[in-house]
Every structure is written in C-alpha cells, then in structure tokens.
Design an enzyme around this catalytic site. Structure first.
Site, mmCIF file in Angstrom:
data_model
loop_
_atom_site.group_PDB
_atom_site.id
_atom_site.type_symbol
_atom_site.label_atom_id
_atom_site.label_comp_id
_atom_site.label_asym_id
_atom_site.label_seq_id
_atom_site.Cartn_x
_atom_site.Cartn_y
_atom_site.Cartn_z
ATOM 1 N N LYS A 1 105.624 -14.836 127.966
ATOM 2 C CA LYS A 1 105.618 -15.880 128.964
ATOM 3 C C LYS A 1 105.526 -17.062 128.244
ATOM 4 O O LYS A 1 106.004 -18.219 128.749
ATOM 5 C CB LYS A 1 104.251 -15.866 129.775
ATOM 6 C CG LYS A 1 104.452 -14.504 130.683
ATOM 7 C CD LYS A 1 103.196 -14.491 131.627
ATOM 8 C CE LYS A 1 103.493 -13.502 132.821
ATOM 9 N NZ LYS A 1 103.216 -12.304 132.188
HETATM 10 C C1 LIG Z 1 103.446 -11.013 133.046
HETATM 11 C C2 LIG Z 1 103.596 -9.738 131.979
HETATM 12 C C3 LIG Z 1 104.719 -8.612 132.428
HETATM 13 C C4 LIG Z 1 105.287 -8.468 133.496
HETATM 14 O O1 LIG Z 1 106.380 -9.305 133.627
HETATM 15 P P1 LIG Z 1 106.956 -9.859 135.135
HETATM 16 O O2 LIG Z 1 107.980 -10.974 134.795
HETATM 17 O O3 LIG Z 1 105.931 -10.377 135.988
HETATM 18 O O4 LIG Z 1 107.631 -8.516 135.705
HETATM 19 C C5 LIG Z 1 104.462 -7.487 131.616
HETATM 20 N N1 LIG Z 1 103.963 -7.465 130.232
HETATM 21 C C6 LIG Z 1 103.230 -8.527 130.076
HETATM 22 C C7 LIG Z 1 102.264 -8.548 128.532
HETATM 23 C C8 LIG Z 1 103.019 -9.612 130.991
HETATM 24 O O5 LIG Z 1 102.341 -10.821 130.466
#
Ligand SMILES: *Cc1c(COP(=O)(O)O)cnc(C)c1O
Length: 469
Positions: free
Chosen positions: A114
């Site tokens: 993210k």
């Molecule tokens: C947010 C997250 C996901 C999921 O990603 P999406 O975009 O919500 O499908 C997977 N793995 C980790 C470590 C995350 O922080």
C-alpha cells in the site's frame, strides 16, 4: 482525461476532483472515461528505466493536466527515493526455468504494498489542496495495512487531518503500533468494537452523508480512491519489463495477486486495458473466498467474515470489484446500480453468462486455508530461502496452482507484505522469526495513542466533529 462514475450519474470530472472526492456522489467508484493505450513501442521504451520513471510515464495520461509532466516525474522520484531497495520493487526468480517470479512490494516505510500508492497519493493531495487553498479530512477504514500506510503518507501535512478506523483486536500488534505510535497531531486512531466490514460500512455511510461530507471536506484513502489504483498500475509494467528482459524480449506474463478489496489486482486489469500483454490475472483468496466462489458460480454472495492468518484479506465485500463489473456489463451504469442496490439489500447478486465468461477469460481464482498458507511459507523457505508473509504465501500458492492447472508462464506472484509484519505466523510455519528492518526496530517500545469507540455511526460522527471543532 476525464472520469465517470461506475453508477452512471457523474461524468466529466477532472483528476483533481476524483482525487479529493474518493467516492462519486451516486455511490459509485470513479473510472477513466476510456482506457489510455500504450503501443508496443511505448512499452518497449520502459525497459531499463528506473521505477520512478516508469511510474511517471504510466500514470501521465491519467493526470489530465493536473500537473506538468516534469513536475510529476520529480514527484515520483521524491516518492520512491526512500524505499529501502534500489529497485523499489525487486523481482526474484522462484524456480530454475524462470516460469515463476516473486515481486517484492514491501520496501516502503510501512512494509506493505500500500505504500507504493499512498506515498504518492499523500503528495498529490498536498499538491492539489495547496493549489486550491483547501484542507481535507481523510476518513478511512483499515483491516491492517491501509491505515499505517495512509498515516505514514499524510502525517504532518498541514492540508490534511486524518481519522483511521480499525477493528479493535483484529489487527496484528505490529500493524496496530505502526498506526498508534505515530505522534503527529493531525493523526487520529479509532479502535472500533467491530470487524473490518463494520468499519468500512461506517466510512461509506459518512461519505454518503452529504452534509457531513461537505462540512468537513471528506477525502478517502481506501482503495476506492482512483489515485491508488492508478499508482499501482506502475509495478505491473515494471514487472513485465524486467521478466521480459530476463527472458530475451517482451513476452506476455501472468500475475497472481493475494486479494481482498480487489484494488491491487484491478490495477493489473487496468495495465492490460492499457496494452500490457497479460495472459491471466490469478486471484488468491484465504477462507474469505467470496471472489473465488463468484468465479465458480457467477453469484456474489456474502457470508460471515472469518479471521485468518492474512487479516488484510479478511473481507467479504470487495469494493473495487464494482469497477470491473462496470466494464463487464458494457459500462452500463444503470445495470451496475441495480446490482449494487440488490447486493446492499440482500447480500447477493448474480451476473449473466456473457459477462461471467468474459471474466473467466482473464481471471481465475484459488483459495487456501491457514494450514495450506503455512505449508506454502515453509515450502518456499525451504526451496528458495525467501520468507513470505501469509498474504504473499496465498499469492505464491495461487501462482503455483494456476501454473499447474492452466499454464500461463511466466507467472509473477506479488509479495504484498514484509514477513516481519506477521512474525508469529511466519515463525510457526518456517521456524525462524523475521526481524523488523532498522527504521522500525524499536516499534514495540514506542508509546501508543488511540481512542476506543463503539460500533455506532453516530458515535464516530460525533468523535470526528468534536476533534475538528
Ligand atoms: C491490502 C492487502 C491485500 C489486499 O489487497 P486488495 O487491494 O485489497 O485486494 C493483500 N495483502 C496485503 C499485505 C495487504 O495489505
């Protein structure tokens, strides 16, 4: 480039507008009016460029005059310069032949993918708000990783006030502390007595309350914000260019993505719409398998959220799926509105054969329980020496299952979090405890700041108003 809503009631919005608004007024999600196309030559020209330069080129068509190209390239350079790997998103070969790769997306400040979007989005917010002389109140829900990434991206920016709701007791210690140990005055952590979907639903309700939303100028950092998807498109191009180079030329690739809210994998879909040759997009699910079931049956049907070793995927409503649905239904906003209304009221909807077949032509899905996830962590560690966190292990397991069942090499699995974010699960599976990188080494000793709140919309509304009074 202009933007429209997936529910058809908003159109002609600029990038700045969709960045600040997050969610459209009709409750829909913003998508580009049409997908920009890169030619084969445009794509070949990305080979050998730095991550920041690829990012600047891939995103440029989406900015629609929000920013000068050189200023934006300077912004991407600034954004990724402090990531702790020179490649920003390094690729590792997981087998001899080069059929299976791992892209590490955990080299940003909070150790999850993210950061790759939010570090840029924080800067974009600041740029646009200063230009307009405005302030923004960020309200977001987190199942663990979004919150810390958003807080790290927005802390100490004078144009932003930030409220992050997390489900109390349902995020890991490291995840919680990455949010609550930030001492900046513009950051507010709310520990809510509920699960992630409760938090996300309350955030959505605040955005749908037009009086509240306008009064405090609410903005979103959840992956419903288009700018986050946009920023994530970059690493799909980076990965394809690198794997192509390693295999002697541009080649179609597939991706396996551990999926929750469908934001990350939707960026892969966007890359493909832009002209990147992608064979398959493989959804990895944990026991919260609504997307897996949808691909099998064409029925989207929520059930209870079950806690797993991969909490950032403990979700029953994949908000970003609406963006794909919009395309699958021929960009018919009225059809999307009808299905989403039904989903909100009954917890289910169904699509016809034709859109379902279009979905299945590109997407496949696999699901794994906690035991299988741990077995994958152990197997990858023993075979390659790489330590995967539980989310990344779901992605890697999905990549292998898809290679075996469908082919589609080369396959790139996305590693979405650093193993040290989930040390207990990793230690239990692989027998060694991953350590935090130096900048977070004293995290468990830092002081925490958060407030407990009930699972109640009025209480949340009152808390935010009180802080902003
Ligand atoms: C947010 C997250 C996901 C999921 O990603 P999406 O975009 O919500 O499908 C997977 N793995 C980790 C470590 C995350 O922080």
């Amino acid at each position: 480039m202009k933007y429209i809503s997936s529910r058809g009631e908003a159109s002609g919005l600029s990038f700045d507008d969709v960045l600040l608004a997050g969610l459209a007024r009709d409750g829909g999600l913003f998508v580009p009016q049409s997908w920009p196309r890169f030619s084969k030559d445009d794509i070949r020209a990305l080979e050998g460029l730095s991550y920041a330069d690829v990012a600047a080129r891939v995103m440029a068509p989406y900015l629609g005059g929000c920013m000068d190209g050189d200023d934006f390239a300077a912004m991407t350079a600034e954004t990724y310069k402090d990531f702790d790997h020179p490649d920003v998103a390094p690729l590792k070969k997981l087998d001899e032949k080069g059929d299976l790769w791992l892209m590490e997306l955990f080299h940003g400040p909070t150790l999850a993918f993210k950061d790759y979007a939010l570090q840029l989005v924080g800067r974009l917010f600041d740029h646009v708000l200063k230009k307009r002389g405005q302030r923004l109140t960020i309200v977001g829900a987190t199942s663990g990783d979004t919150g810390s990434a958003a807080i790290e991206a927005c802390r100490d920016r004078d144009s932003l006030e930030v409220f992050i709701l997390h489900p109390k007791g349902r995020v890991s210690d490291v995840q919680r502390r990455q949010m609550t140990c930030v001492a900046s005055a513009n950051i507010h952590n709310l520990a809510v007595e509920g699960n992630f979907d409760d938090c996300q639903n309350m955030v959505k309700a605040l955005f749908n309350d037009e009086v509240f939303r306008d009064r405090y100028n609410l903005g979103a950092v959840n992956s419903i914000n288009w700018a986050r998807i946009m920023a994530q498109i970059a690493y799909y191009f980076v990965a394809a260019a690198k794997v192509g180079a390693a295999r002697g030329g541009v080649t179609p690739v597939s991706f396996a993505v551990p999926t929750g809210n469908f934001g990350n994998i939707f960026a892969g879909y966007a890359a493909r719409e832009m002209g990147l040759e992608i064979n398959r997009l493989v959804i990895g699910s944990n026991r919260n398998d609504i997307l897996y079931r949808f691909i099998q049956t064409g029925k989207m049907e929520t059930s209870a959220v079950r806690p797993t070793l991969s909490p950032s995927m403990d979700i029953q409503i994949s908000s970003n799926f609406e963006r794909l649905l919009f395309d699958l239904l021929g960009r018919d906003g009225a059809k999307v509105t009808a299905l989403m209304k039904q989903f909100a009221e009954t917890g289910r909807f169904e699509v016809e054969k034709e859109p379902l077949n279009a979905l299945r032509a590109l997407f496949t899905g696999y699901r794994f329980g906690d035991q299988e996830t741990k077995a994958e962590i152990k197997a990858v560690y023993e075979e390659t020496g790489a330590l995967l966190d539980p989310h990344s292990a779901v992605g890697a397991a999905a990549a292998k299952a898809a290679l075996k069942k469908e082919g589609g090499a080369p396959m790139i699995a996305l590693a979405t979090a650093h193993p040290a974010k989930f040390p207990d699960a990793v230690e239990e599976a692989a027998g060694i405890r991953p350590g935090l990188p130096p900048h977070l080494a004293d995290l468990l000793e830092r002081e925490e700041r958060f407030d407990d709140l009930p699972n109640d919309l009025d209480a949340i509304r009152g808390y935010i108003s009180g802080k902003l009074a």
